[in-house]
Design a protein around this motif. Structure first.
Motif, PDB file in Angstrom:
ATOM      1  N   MET A 128       7.762 -12.330 -18.107  1.00  0.00           N
ATOM      2  CA  MET A 128       7.297 -11.708 -16.880  1.00  0.00           C
ATOM      3  C   MET A 128       7.313 -10.210 -17.052  1.00  0.00           C
ATOM      4  N   LEU A 129       6.456  -9.548 -16.325  1.00  0.00           N
ATOM      5  CA  LEU A 129       6.307  -8.125 -16.490  1.00  0.00           C
ATOM      6  C   LEU A 129       6.603  -7.399 -15.198  1.00  0.00           C
ATOM      7  N   ALA A 130       7.198  -6.221 -15.343  1.00  0.00           N
ATOM      8  CA  ALA A 130       7.401  -5.370 -14.181  1.00  0.00           C
ATOM      9  C   ALA A 130       6.579  -4.117 -14.362  1.00  0.00           C
ATOM     10  N   VAL A 131       6.086  -3.563 -13.275  1.00  0.00           N
ATOM     11  CA  VAL A 131       5.281  -2.363 -13.386  1.00  0.00           C
ATOM     12  C   VAL A 131       5.457  -1.423 -12.223  1.00  0.00           C
ATOM     13  N   SER A 132       4.893  -0.209 -12.387  1.00  0.00           N
ATOM     14  CA  SER A 132       4.752   0.791 -11.347  1.00  0.00           C
ATOM     15  C   SER A 132       3.688   1.777 -11.812  1.00  0.00           C
ATOM     16  N   GLY A 133       3.728   3.094 -11.428  1.00  0.00           N
ATOM     17  CA  GLY A 133       2.659   3.980 -11.833  1.00  0.00           C
ATOM     18  C   GLY A 133       3.037   5.416 -12.011  1.00  0.00           C
ATOM     19  N   LEU A 134       2.714   6.027 -13.158  1.00  0.00           N
ATOM     20  CA  LEU A 134       3.070   7.399 -13.451  1.00  0.00           C
ATOM     21  C   LEU A 134       1.848   8.260 -13.643  1.00  0.00           C
ATOM     22  N   ALA A 135       0.864   7.785 -14.406  1.00  0.00           N
ATOM     23  CA  ALA A 135      -0.291   8.603 -14.724  1.00  0.00           C
ATOM     24  C   ALA A 135      -1.426   8.410 -13.739  1.00  0.00           C
ATOM     25  N   ALA A 136      -1.174   7.747 -12.621  1.00  0.00           N
ATOM     26  CA  ALA A 136      -2.227   7.463 -11.663  1.00  0.00           C
ATOM     27  C   ALA A 136      -2.679   8.728 -10.956  1.00  0.00           C
ATOM     28  N   VAL A 137      -3.969   8.794 -10.619  1.00  0.00           N
ATOM     29  CA  VAL A 137      -4.507   9.910  -9.855  1.00  0.00           C
ATOM     30  C   VAL A 137      -3.998   9.817  -8.427  1.00  0.00           C
ATOM     31  N   PRO A 138      -3.492  10.880  -7.827  1.00  0.00           N
ATOM     32  CA  PRO A 138      -2.829  10.803  -6.533  1.00  0.00           C
ATOM     33  C   PRO A 138      -3.748  10.677  -5.335  1.00  0.00           C
ATOM     34  N   LEU A 139      -5.028  10.475  -5.499  1.00  0.00           N
ATOM     35  CA  LEU A 139      -5.936  10.211  -4.389  1.00  0.00           C
ATOM     36  C   LEU A 139      -5.822  11.251  -3.282  1.00  0.00           C
ATOM     37  N   GLY A 140      -5.743  12.513  -3.676  1.00  0.00           N
ATOM     38  CA  GLY A 140      -5.709  13.581  -2.688  1.00  0.00           C
ATOM     39  C   GLY A 140      -4.361  13.797  -2.031  1.00  0.00           C
ATOM     40  N   LEU A 141      -3.300  13.204  -2.567  1.00  0.00           N
ATOM     41  CA  LEU A 141      -1.986  13.375  -1.982  1.00  0.00           C
ATOM     42  C   LEU A 141      -1.470  14.778  -2.263  1.00  0.00           C
ATOM     43  N   ALA A 142      -0.492  15.172  -1.474  1.00  0.00           N
ATOM     44  CA  ALA A 142       0.143  16.463  -1.700  1.00  0.00           C
ATOM     45  C   ALA A 142       0.916  16.428  -2.998  1.00  0.00           C
ATOM     46  N   PRO A 143       1.277  17.605  -3.563  1.00  0.00           N
ATOM     47  CA  PRO A 143       2.041  17.629  -4.808  1.00  0.00           C
ATOM     48  C   PRO A 143       3.316  16.811  -4.691  1.00  0.00           C
ATOM     49  N   VAL A 144       3.710  16.165  -5.781  1.00  0.00           N
ATOM     50  CA  VAL A 144       4.893  15.323  -5.786  1.00  0.00           C
ATOM     51  C   VAL A 144       6.136  16.183  -5.601  1.00  0.00           C
ATOM     52  N   ASN A 170      15.389  13.750   3.997  1.00  0.00           N
ATOM     53  CA  ASN A 170      15.196  14.733   5.050  1.00  0.00           C
ATOM     54  C   ASN A 170      14.060  14.345   5.980  1.00  0.00           C
ATOM     55  N   GLY A 171      13.447  13.177   5.755  1.00  0.00           N
ATOM     56  CA  GLY A 171      12.410  12.690   6.640  1.00  0.00           C
ATOM     57  C   GLY A 171      11.089  13.401   6.501  1.00  0.00           C
ATOM     58  N   ALA A 172      10.912  14.230   5.490  1.00  0.00           N
ATOM     59  CA  ALA A 172       9.672  14.982   5.338  1.00  0.00           C
ATOM     60  C   ALA A 172       8.532  14.070   4.954  1.00  0.00           C
ATOM     61  N   ASN A 173       7.356  14.367   5.508  1.00  0.00           N
ATOM     62  CA  ASN A 173       6.176  13.564   5.200  1.00  0.00           C
ATOM     63  C   ASN A 173       5.495  14.117   3.953  1.00  0.00           C
ATOM     64  N   GLU A 174       6.193  14.080   2.840  1.00  0.00           N
ATOM     65  CA  GLU A 174       5.673  14.597   1.588  1.00  0.00           C
ATOM     66  C   GLU A 174       5.351  13.450   0.650  1.00  0.00           C
ATOM     67  N   ALA A 175       4.470  13.727  -0.307  1.00  0.00           N
ATOM     68  CA  ALA A 175       4.259  12.758  -1.379  1.00  0.00           C
ATOM     69  C   ALA A 175       5.521  12.684  -2.225  1.00  0.00           C
ATOM     70  N   ASP A 176       5.730  11.544  -2.860  1.00  0.00           N
ATOM     71  CA  ASP A 176       6.956  11.335  -3.621  1.00  0.00           C
ATOM     72  C   ASP A 176       6.633  10.535  -4.868  1.00  0.00           C
ATOM     73  N   GLY A 177       7.215  10.912  -5.978  1.00  0.00           N
ATOM     74  CA  GLY A 177       6.934  10.232  -7.238  1.00  0.00           C
ATOM     75  C   GLY A 177       8.190   9.775  -7.940  1.00  0.00           C
ATOM     76  N   SER A 178       8.073   8.712  -8.723  1.00  0.00           N
ATOM     77  CA  SER A 178       9.184   8.172  -9.490  1.00  0.00           C
ATOM     78  C   SER A 178       8.668   7.602 -10.805  1.00  0.00           C
ATOM     79  N   ALA A 179       9.560   7.441 -11.756  1.00  0.00           N
ATOM     80  CA  ALA A 179       9.206   6.861 -13.047  1.00  0.00           C
ATOM     81  C   ALA A 179      10.229   5.800 -13.420  1.00  0.00           C
ATOM     82  N   ALA A 180       9.850   4.885 -14.315  1.00  0.00           N
ATOM     83  CA  ALA A 180      10.757   3.823 -14.724  1.00  0.00           C
ATOM     84  C   ALA A 180      10.493   3.424 -16.167  1.00  0.00           C
TER      85      ALA A 180
END
Length: 267
Positions: free
Chosen positions: A1-17, A81-91
């Motif tokens: 089985m495989l697990a995934v997420s996303g690092l190099a994806a285009v942010p679709l106009g999201l604010a900076p991470v 802090n409840g901010a409505n910011e874009a957020d990024g993670s890696a795994a």
């Protein structure tokens, strides 16, 4: 089985991470959400993936992946802090053992700070122990797992409690379409990652390369889709797009874009 997420994806106009100053919007289960049924040959074409919940299956021995995810809003919870910011993670994940004959072990390292100025300042470890079983459905395979998330956390991730879960999954088919059904119970899940509760989800491979899924996790509904393709004849690439808290039960909802590169024969 495989697990995934996303690092190099285009942010679709999201604010900076901006993930370095708060607990991340992405729970560890987001990394384990997009599970692909590749461990057992099936007559059905393609593969199926669940969305936003753990699975009873684990990575096969020798498999590894690098992945990341990007969300348009930071999930509120302990340490945020409840901010409505874009957020990024890696795994980064590795599979050990043999779940078919004994126990499969999955080790995952998640990094919640991916800004170049403080890369890896926050993160944690995640473990899963899995065992494959005979499914109650003819010609299918099942598995059960116990897992622990946010272990040995450092930086902002230490503001979150450790999480533990039990999960069971089985493959199924609808005609020639493959499916995956998962259910279980976890601590620290839901919109704010602070509640204990059950989860259940189903995914259906509608084409050779596209799977759609929906899940209930704690107190929120999640829907999404996953695409899978192969590059250089050695690596599987998965892209996922999901929307969390569809009913806006505890938030205004969030989009998550993910990507993973998987090597089934890394070692």
């Amino acid at each position: 089985m495989l697990a995934v997420s996303g690092l190099a994806a285009v942010p679709l106009g999201l604010a900076p991470v901006m993930a370095q100053d708060a607990t991340p919007t992405l729970s560890s289960d987001e990394y384990l959400a997009y599970l692909v049924t590749l461990s057992t040959p099936q007559e059905s074409k393609g593969s199926a993936s669940t969305v936003g919940i753990p699975s009873g299956f684990s990575l096969p021995h020798g498999a590894g992946f690098i992945a990341g995810a990007l969300s348009d809003v930071r999930r509120e919870g302990a340490g945020t802090n409840g901010a409505n910011e874009a957020d990024g993670s890696a795994a980064f994940g590795l599979g050990f053992g043999n779940a078919a004959d004994a126990v499969g072990v999955e080790v995952l390292l998640s990094l919640e700070s991916v800004d170049p100025s403080d890369f890896a300042d926050s993160g944690s470890l995640h473990l899963k122990f899995s065992r494959q079983l005979s499914s109650i459905l003819p010609g299918q395979v099942a598995a059960v797992a116990i897992g622990a998330s946010n272990l040995g956390a450092w930086g902002d991730s230490s503001a979150r409690d450790e999480s533990y879960y039990l999960a069971a999954s089985t493959t199924f088919s609808v005609g020639r379409l493959p499916g995956l059904l998962s259910a279980g119970y976890s601590t620290a899940i839901g919109t704010d990652d602070e509640e204990d509760g059950g989860f259940v989800g189903v995914g259906l491979g509608v084409t050779d390369w596209l799977s759609v899924g929906t899940s209930w996790s704690g107190n929120e509904a999640i829907v999404g889709l996953t695409t899978t393709t192969k590059i250089f004849k050695a690596y599987d690439v998965q892209l996922g797009l999901s929307y969390g808290d569809v009913t806006h039960n505890g938030s205004d909802g969030r989009w998550t874009l993910s990507m993973a590169i998987i090597d089934l024969d890394l070692f």
